[in-house]
Scaffold this motif. Structure first.
Motif, short mmCIF file in Angstrom:
data_model
loop_
_atom_site.label_atom_id
_atom_site.label_comp_id
_atom_site.label_asym_id
_atom_site.label_seq_id
_atom_site.Cartn_x
_atom_site.Cartn_y
_atom_site.Cartn_z
N ALA A 19 -6.68 -4.02 18.02
CA ALA A 19 -7.61 -3.11 17.34
C ALA A 19 -6.87 -1.89 16.83
CB ALA A 19 -8.72 -2.70 18.31
N TRP A 20 -5.90 -1.38 17.60
CA TRP A 20 -5.11 -0.22 17.13
C TRP A 20 -4.33 -0.58 15.88
CZ3 TRP A 20 -2.48 0.85 22.47
CH2 TRP A 20 -3.45 1.40 23.33
N GLY A 21 -3.92 -1.88 15.86
CA GLY A 21 -3.07 -2.29 14.74
C GLY A 21 -3.84 -2.58 13.47
N ALA A 22 -5.17 -2.58 13.51
CA ALA A 22 -5.96 -2.95 12.34
C ALA A 22 -5.91 -1.85 11.29
CB ALA A 22 -7.40 -3.24 12.75
N LYS A 23 -4.72 -1.66 10.75
CA LYS A 23 -4.54 -0.59 9.78
C LYS A 23 -4.93 -1.08 8.40
CE LYS A 23 -0.63 1.01 12.46
NZ LYS A 23 0.82 1.15 12.47
N GLU A 24 -5.05 -0.14 7.51
CA GLU A 24 -5.40 -0.48 6.14
C GLU A 24 -4.14 -0.64 5.29
OE1 GLU A 24 -8.27 -0.99 4.38
OE2 GLU A 24 -9.28 -1.12 6.32
N TYR A 25 -4.06 -1.74 4.57
CA TYR A 25 -2.95 -1.90 3.63
C TYR A 25 -3.18 -1.09 2.35
CZ TYR A 25 -0.68 -5.73 6.20
OH TYR A 25 0.00 -6.49 7.13
N GLY A 26 -4.43 -0.68 2.13
CA GLY A 26 -4.73 0.10 0.93
C GLY A 26 -4.49 -0.70 -0.35
N LEU A 27 -4.91 -1.95 -0.35
CA LEU A 27 -4.63 -2.84 -1.49
C LEU A 27 -5.40 -2.41 -2.74
CD1 LEU A 27 -4.72 -6.31 0.33
CD2 LEU A 27 -2.76 -4.79 -0.08
N LYS A 28 -4.67 -2.26 -3.83
CA LYS A 28 -5.30 -1.85 -5.09
C LYS A 28 -4.95 -2.85 -6.19
CE LYS A 28 -5.43 3.10 -4.13
NZ LYS A 28 -4.72 3.05 -2.83
N PRO A 29 -5.87 -3.77 -6.48
CA PRO A 29 -5.58 -4.75 -7.54
C PRO A 29 -5.43 -4.06 -8.89
CG PRO A 29 -7.47 -5.42 -6.21
CD PRO A 29 -7.17 -4.01 -5.84
N LEU A 30 -4.42 -4.48 -9.60
CA LEU A 30 -4.09 -3.89 -10.89
C LEU A 30 -4.38 -4.96 -11.95
CD1 LEU A 30 -2.38 -1.25 -11.58
CD2 LEU A 30 -0.43 -2.82 -11.78
N GLU A 31 -5.24 -4.63 -12.92
CA GLU A 31 -5.58 -5.64 -13.93
C GLU A 31 -4.48 -5.64 -15.00
OE1 GLU A 31 -9.39 -5.30 -15.86
OE2 GLU A 31 -9.43 -7.48 -16.28
N ILE A 32 -3.72 -6.74 -15.09
CA ILE A 32 -2.60 -6.78 -16.03
C ILE A 32 -2.92 -7.57 -17.30
CG2 ILE A 32 -0.79 -6.43 -14.29
CD1 ILE A 32 -0.32 -9.52 -14.44
N ALA A 33 -3.99 -8.35 -17.26
CA ALA A 33 -4.48 -9.12 -18.42
C ALA A 33 -5.95 -9.38 -18.11
CB ALA A 33 -3.70 -10.42 -18.55
N PRO A 34 -6.75 -9.79 -19.10
CA PRO A 34 -8.18 -9.96 -18.83
C PRO A 34 -8.43 -10.86 -17.61
CG PRO A 34 -7.75 -10.15 -21.18
CD PRO A 34 -6.41 -10.06 -20.50
#
Ligand SMILES: [Zn+2]
Length: 314
Positions: A19-34
């Motif tokens: 549970a302590w390790g359940a950190k957030e990767y902070g994933l941010k999808p980047l749209e590179i094409a439609p």
């Protein structure tokens, strides 16, 4: 012997640790094409702060649903990837592709167990044989980020060729060299090429399962493809062949250096001291990856050179 009370506390801590390790990767999808997204990992080696997120993962939102390309380094990553996709579209996930067997590309598979997971036959076999070993070493390298991660072997074998999915014509290309089975995906609808670890950009290529000769041929194949954007397995997205040339340049430098060193009878300790031009040295994690590559590749090159010498003498 530890007092029983201490033993009980330690036992409870072991269960709380994930549970302590359940950190957030902070994933941010980047749209590179439609409808086409990438999640860029950092150009580092696995460590306790990046949680193994050194890899590029992609997904394509088609008319029928979502195609995911690689699942990241851990169960947490896979779950957070799935949540990130869910924030963009409510279309179902149709399929996950694993491009090759390496842990940073496949250990998020657990979050996609309800959909087909597809990979080349050699990749499926490799994950079946070595997956647990990778998982163990990732626990050592990334710690609590790996909590609850287990290996999920792909359920479907990819045959090279074309598939039509929700208005996207995907070309599935089987290559080898970075590993013994490298899947590259070209989306003809957008011109986006998911080049997997056949191409590295700004980061030193890794070679634990490499066959450099085959890898150079694979780079030639990729250079011949008609793409608009290339997503490397590691490093930023490019519009031209620059990252292909950079990967080729590194591999050629590496093999030339190791062959010369073997011919000159250098010891492993001497070879480990890098002697590289700036274009090579400036690649991220150069020292670490170069040294790993020497350990992987030098003994075989040395043996071949010695064998050649023996044959010449006879
Ligand atoms: Zn790899």
């Amino acid at each position: 012997m530890l007092p029983l009370r201490i033993v009980i506390i330690l036992y409870c801590l072991c269960f709380l640790a994930p549970a302590w390790g359940a950190k957030e990767y902070g994933l941010k999808p980047l749209e590179i094409a439609p409808g086409t997204y990438v999640l860029l990992g950092v150009n580092e080696h696995f460590n306790f702060s990046n949680g193994g997120n050194i890899v590029n993962v992609g997904f394509i939102v088609t008319d029928d649903g979502v195609i995911v390309i690689d699942s990241g380094p851990s169960r947490f990553y896979g779950e957070q990837l799935r949540a990130a996709i869910g924030r963009i579209t409510d279309r179902p996930i149709l399929k996950l592709f694993n491009t090759h067997l390496h842990p940073d590309h496949i250990l998020g598979n657990q979050a996609f167990e309800d959909v087909p997971i597809a990979a080349l036959a050699g990749t499926v076999e490799g994950i079946r044989e070595q997956g647990e070993l990778f998982n163990d070493s990732m626990y050592r390298l990334a710690g609590a980020w790996m909590a609850g991660t287990r290996v999920v072997v792909p359920t479907e074998i990819v045959k090279p060729g074309f598939v039509e999915i929700g208005g996207h014509r995907l070309e599935l290309i089987e290559l080898a060299g970075h590993s013994h089975a490298d899947l590259v995906i070209l989306d003809h609808a957008t011109g986006v090429l998911f080049a997997a670890d056949v191409v590295f950009h700004g980061r030193t290529p890794t070679t634990p399962h490499a066959d450099v000769g085959q890898w150079l041929q694979a780079l030639d194949t990729i250079a011949g493809l008609d793409f608009k954007l290339l997503v490397p397995g590691h490093g930023s997205v490019v519009t031209d062949a620059g990252a292909i040339a950079q990967t080729r340049n590194y591999l050629q430098w590496l093999t030339t250096r190791l062959n010369k060193a073997a011919e000159q009878g250098m010891s492993m300790a001497e070879v480990l001291q890098p002697d590289a031009p700036p274009s090579i040295k400036e690649l991220a994690v150069f020292h670490e990856e170069y040294q790993r590559s020497v350990v992987h590749l030098f003994p075989e090159i040395e043996a071949k050179v010695l064998e050649r010498g023996r044959v010449v003498q006879e």
